[in-house]
Design an enzyme around this catalytic site. Structure first.
Site, mmCIF file in Angstrom:
data_model
loop_
_atom_site.group_PDB
_atom_site.id
_atom_site.type_symbol
_atom_site.label_atom_id
_atom_site.label_comp_id
_atom_site.label_asym_id
_atom_site.label_seq_id
_atom_site.Cartn_x
_atom_site.Cartn_y
_atom_site.Cartn_z
ATOM 1 N N HIS A 64 19.019 38.279 88.866
ATOM 2 C CA HIS A 64 17.933 38.735 87.999
ATOM 3 C C HIS A 64 16.901 39.494 88.844
ATOM 4 O O HIS A 64 16.588 39.064 89.961
ATOM 5 C CB HIS A 64 17.265 37.503 87.368
ATOM 6 C CG HIS A 64 16.454 37.780 86.141
ATOM 7 N ND1 HIS A 64 15.352 38.618 86.143
ATOM 8 C CD2 HIS A 64 16.571 37.311 84.876
ATOM 9 C CE1 HIS A 64 14.835 38.634 84.923
ATOM 10 N NE2 HIS A 64 15.540 37.878 84.141
ATOM 11 N N GLY A 108 21.465 34.800 88.651
ATOM 12 C CA GLY A 108 21.986 35.165 87.330
ATOM 13 C C GLY A 108 23.237 36.022 87.426
ATOM 14 O O GLY A 108 24.064 36.031 86.515
ATOM 15 N N TYR A 138 16.820 26.494 84.961
ATOM 16 C CA TYR A 138 17.966 27.167 84.323
ATOM 17 C C TYR A 138 18.090 26.698 82.870
ATOM 18 O O TYR A 138 17.584 25.652 82.486
ATOM 19 C CB TYR A 138 19.246 26.924 85.120
ATOM 20 C CG TYR A 138 20.077 28.196 85.204
ATOM 21 C CD1 TYR A 138 19.594 29.280 85.950
ATOM 22 C CD2 TYR A 138 21.248 28.357 84.508
ATOM 23 C CE1 TYR A 138 20.312 30.477 86.008
ATOM 24 C CE2 TYR A 138 21.980 29.550 84.566
ATOM 25 C CZ TYR A 138 21.499 30.602 85.321
ATOM 26 O OH TYR A 138 22.188 31.787 85.366
HETATM 27 O O1 YXS Z 1 11.540 45.705 99.629
HETATM 28 P P1 YXS Z 1 12.460 46.711 98.979
HETATM 29 O O2 YXS Z 1 11.774 47.580 97.977
HETATM 30 O O3 YXS Z 1 13.341 47.440 99.948
HETATM 31 O O4 YXS Z 1 13.489 45.844 98.053
HETATM 32 C C1 YXS Z 1 14.299 44.863 98.679
HETATM 33 C C2 YXS Z 1 14.282 43.640 97.803
HETATM 34 O O5 YXS Z 1 13.015 43.357 97.242
HETATM 35 C C3 YXS Z 1 15.250 44.056 96.713
HETATM 36 N N1 YXS Z 1 15.818 42.875 96.047
HETATM 37 C C4 YXS Z 1 15.472 42.459 94.808
HETATM 38 N N2 YXS Z 1 14.585 42.973 93.932
HETATM 39 C C5 YXS Z 1 14.456 42.304 92.752
HETATM 40 N N3 YXS Z 1 15.152 41.183 92.434
HETATM 41 C C6 YXS Z 1 16.053 40.659 93.305
HETATM 42 N N4 YXS Z 1 16.762 39.591 92.946
HETATM 43 C C7 YXS Z 1 16.231 41.308 94.561
HETATM 44 N N5 YXS Z 1 16.995 41.059 95.667
HETATM 45 C C8 YXS Z 1 16.728 42.036 96.550
HETATM 46 O O6 YXS Z 1 16.274 44.788 97.357
HETATM 47 C C9 YXS Z 1 15.746 45.368 98.574
HETATM 48 C C10 YXS Z 1 16.607 44.922 99.726
HETATM 49 O O7 YXS Z 1 16.456 43.524 99.797
HETATM 50 P P2 YXS Z 1 16.606 42.777 101.211
HETATM 51 O O8 YXS Z 1 15.865 43.543 102.266
HETATM 52 O O9 YXS Z 1 16.267 41.361 100.992
HETATM 53 O O10 YXS Z 1 18.181 42.938 101.476
HETATM 54 P P3 YXS Z 1 19.071 42.067 102.471
HETATM 55 O O11 YXS Z 1 20.360 42.813 102.587
HETATM 56 O O12 YXS Z 1 18.311 41.722 103.694
HETATM 57 O O13 YXS Z 1 19.324 40.699 101.689
HETATM 58 C C11 YXS Z 1 20.112 40.715 100.493
HETATM 59 C C12 YXS Z 1 19.828 39.403 99.726
HETATM 60 C C13 YXS Z 1 20.556 39.475 98.360
HETATM 61 C C14 YXS Z 1 20.347 38.196 100.542
HETATM 62 C C15 YXS Z 1 18.296 39.264 99.531
HETATM 63 O O14 YXS Z 1 17.811 40.470 98.952
HETATM 64 C C16 YXS Z 1 17.941 38.134 98.602
HETATM 65 O O15 YXS Z 1 17.982 36.954 98.992
HETATM 66 N N6 YXS Z 1 17.629 38.490 97.327
HETATM 67 C C17 YXS Z 1 17.230 37.483 96.331
HETATM 68 C C18 YXS Z 1 18.477 36.702 95.864
HETATM 69 C C19 YXS Z 1 18.024 35.704 94.791
HETATM 70 O O16 YXS Z 1 17.390 34.702 95.088
HETATM 71 N N7 YXS Z 1 18.357 36.028 93.553
HETATM 72 C C20 YXS Z 1 17.936 35.190 92.378
HETATM 73 C C21 YXS Z 1 17.071 36.041 91.463
HETATM 74 S S1 YXS Z 1 16.438 35.019 90.146
HETATM 75 C C22 YXS Z 1 17.795 34.771 89.184
HETATM 76 O O17 YXS Z 1 18.828 35.404 89.323
HETATM 77 C C23 YXS Z 1 17.734 33.714 88.116
HETATM 78 C C24 YXS Z 1 16.480 33.754 87.331
HETATM 79 S S2 YXS Z 1 17.952 32.137 88.842
HETATM 80 O O18 YXS Z 1 17.121 32.141 90.050
HETATM 81 O O19 YXS Z 1 17.512 31.161 87.901
HETATM 82 O O20 YXS Z 1 19.343 32.038 89.152
#
Ligand code: YXS
Length: 259
Positions: A64, A108, A138
């Protein structure tokens, strides 16, 4: 600028997530493109659809879009949230949707993959459930998606630890249908799609809908439903939910205090 690449040929639709700079996070804009791609495939009698990311993407989808998560005090996974809409679009799509994975899947997006009908992956694929990492409660339908595929002890571990599940373990658990070498991923996936295309589409469509209905056939009394919603509200009203989002935006580890 498009966030996906949509292709359609010989009764097969392919949607490629193409927003690597934001790790294919499921923004409302990207979700809208997935849904309209599926609608186009349906209007053109597709017999199978494939959901994938770019070949070199390390992240299939980061889940998400956290910038779009509902502000504290509102349900972040309500019925009309874009994520819930795309999950239903896949479940109601009248032909099999194959997820082709070669990178990490988060939050998500993991539920999105579980909602697909078949998962083909390489050893680079990992699957993580992250609500506890952000402070999100969730939703029941989402939890049911995982309970239908996994033992409750595995579902608990995934939700409580928020740690990625390896492709090997996901295959052992029956989540991934076929674990293949990176160089075989495309040929294997397209070959499976071709086998599906040769079968009777009406029979497949009705079996897919029966499987959806039967897998959701768990009666909830109105009181139980309201109790669940009340419990979830205490979470999305909490400071921890606010802290989880803030920490992500400030690129720091969250500090949860349990209130
Ligand atoms: O700072 P910039 O503008 O370069 O953007 C960064 C991040 O902010 C962006 N980005 C995201 N933006 C919005 N929503 C996200 N979920 C998201 N994830 C990443 O992408 C740019 C590059 O991110 P960066 O530097 O962290 O990349 P990386 O290669 O070092 O690491 C990749 C990840 C995926 C490991 C890391 O981005 C990460 O941990 N992302 C968040 C993963 C996460 O927790 N997703 C859950 C979202 S909430 C959801 O899905 C549900 C509501 S729930 O939580 O209930 O399951």
């Amino acid at each position: 600028m498009s966030l996906t690449i949509t292709e359609f040929r010989d009764e097969m639709g392919i949607i490629t997530l193409d927003n690597d700079s934001k790790r294919n996070s499921l923004s409302s804009e990207l979700i809208e493109e997935i849904i309209s791609g599926l609608n186009y495939f349906k209007d053109n009698d597709a017999r199978v659809a494939i959901l994938r990311a770019n070949k070199e993407s390390k992240v299939f989808s980061a889940g998400h879009d956290i910038n779009e998560l509902a502000k504290p005090g509102r349900d972040p996974l309500s019925y009309n949230d874009p994520l819930e809409q795309v999950l239903r679009a896949i479940e109601h799509f009248p032909a099999p949707v194959i997820a082709m994975l070669n990178g990490s899947v988060w939050g998500g997006a993991t539920e999105l993959i579980f909602t697909c009908d078949i998962i083909i992956a390489t050893r680079k694929a990992t699957l993580a459930l992250t609500p506890a990492r952000i402070g999100v409660p969730y939703n029941p339908n989402g939890i049911l998606h995982f309970l239908n595929m996994l033992s409750i002890s595995v579902v608990k571990e995934l939700f409580y630890t928020a740690q990625p599940l390896s492709a090997e373990r996901a295959e052992q658990l029956g989540i991934i249908n076929h674990l293949v070498a990176e160089e075989e991923l495309e040929t294997y996936t397209f070959a499976l799609a071709e086998k599906i295309k040769k079968n009777a589409p009406l029979s497949i469509a009705v079996m897919k809908e029966q499987l959806r209905l039967l897998s959701k056939a768990s009666p909830l009394s109105p009181e139980t439903f309201e109790r669940i919603q009340g419990l979830r509200r205490t979470v999305y009203d909490s400071n921890d939910y606010k802290e989880g989002i803030q920490a992500f935006l400030e690129k720091r580890e969250p500090v949860f205090k349990g209130n």
